[in-house]
Every structure is written in structure tokens, then in C-alpha cells.
Write an enzyme that holds these catalytic residues in place. Structure first.
Site, PDB file in Angstrom:
ATOM      1  CD  GLU A 114      -1.652  -2.170   2.152  1.00 18.39           C
ATOM      2  OE1 GLU A 114      -0.577  -2.159   2.784  1.00 18.39           O
ATOM      3  OE2 GLU A 114      -2.451  -3.110   2.199  1.00 18.39           O
ATOM      4  CG  ASN A 119       4.918   8.786  -1.516  1.00 17.88           C
ATOM      5  OD1 ASN A 119       5.705   9.309  -2.301  1.00 17.88           O
ATOM      6  ND2 ASN A 119       5.315   8.120  -0.445  1.00 17.88           N
ATOM      7  CE1 TYR A 126       7.714   0.997  -3.391  1.00 20.55           C
ATOM      8  CE2 TYR A 126       5.748   2.317  -3.107  1.00 20.55           C
ATOM      9  CZ  TYR A 126       6.923   1.791  -2.605  1.00 20.55           C
ATOM     10  OH  TYR A 126       7.293   2.078  -1.319  1.00 20.55           O
TER      11      TYR A 126
END
Length: 155
Positions: A114, A119, A126
Site C-alpha cells: 500500500e 506519494n 513501484y
């Protein structure tokens, strides 16, 4: 800079970095210590030699760390933190690549995490590592309240 597993000697610096990065949501030193001895957890740290650091073991600065909890073939990425002065230098990417590789060696083939919806640097990181958006957890974070994106990666 080099990457190694989180050890007892790293805990003070890791806990301080955790507090700096996550404030009221930070894991305690004890929670990190518990992870060090848990066979289902894998935490890595990136270190560098410090020119002058009398308060740090052997003059080593903990640049960042990340961790995963492994259950059968699934790895849940729990923490990713890098000191402010080392951000935007590829440290988090190197740590994550190494974490995914070592977790794969331990049998993990699917990863979940998560991340705060706002962000964007972390989301870009990611996604660059092959994570894909799988859903949203409404109001998952507090202080400030924010949704979490759920990201998945299959290896």
C-alpha cells in the site's frame, strides 16, 4: 554503498529514519527488532561509510531500508524509507530490487503493498519496478487522512 540484512546494530538508525519518514505512523524500534528475528520477515538496509560519525557504529550511515513479510508465495512490502539527503539517487530502487530478488529466493512470487495516493515519487518507483494498481483502500492512512493505492507485482 552496500546492501545487507537489517541487524541489531542498525536498529537505532532504522528507528530514527522510520520516525523521520513516517511520524505518528512510524514503527517502533521494538517492532523493527521483532522483524530482525522473525523468520518470515526480510529487512534490508543500505549503508555507506561516514567520514565523521562518532555517534554511529563504525562510522556507518544507514541510508535507507525496506522490508517484506513472506507468507507462502506472497510477500507484503511493509516499509521503504530513505534518508532525505539520499533521495532521488536510485537508493530506494536498488533496495527494492534486491528485496524482491531475495524474497523470490525464499519462495515469494507475488508482492503487494500500500502507498499513499498522493506519494507520487513512491508510486512512480513501484510502477517502474513492475507493480500495477489493483485497488484503493479508502481512508487507510491517518495523520493526514488519505487513501492508499494497492499495488501488486507477479514474478
Amino acid at each position: 554503498m552496500w546492501i545487507t540484512e537489517l541487524s541489531e546494530e542498525d536498529l537505532d538508525q532504522a528507528a530514527a529514519l522510520e520516525q523521520d519518514c513516517f511520524g505518528s505512523q512510524a514503527w517502533s524500534r521494538q517492532a523493527l527488532a521483532d522483524a530482525v528475528i522473525n523468520e518470515n520477515a526480510l529487512y534490508l538496509v543500505m549503508k555507506k561509510e561516514a567520514a565523521y560519525a562518532p555517534f554511529q557504529a563504525a562510522g556507518q550511515v544507514l541510508v535507507g531500508y525496506c522490508g517484506v513479510w513472506i507468507s507462502f508465495e506472497e510477500g507484503e512490502i511493509m516499509n521503504v524509507a530513505v534518508r532525505k539527503e539520499f533521495r532521488q539517487r536510485g537508493c530506494a530502487g536498488r533496495l527494492m530490487q534486491e528485496l524482491l530478488s531475495r524474497a523470490k529466493e525464499r519462495g515469494a512470487s507475488r508482492f503487494i503493498l500500500e502507498v499513499r495516493e498522493g506519494n507520487l515519487p513512491a508510486i512512480r518507483l513501484y510502477e517502474s519496478l513492475g507493480f500495477e494498481r489493483a485497488g484503493i483502500r479508502k481512508n487507510f492512512y491517518s495523520d493526514p487522512k488519505e487513501n492508499a493505492l494497492i499495488l501488486l507485482k507477479e514474478i
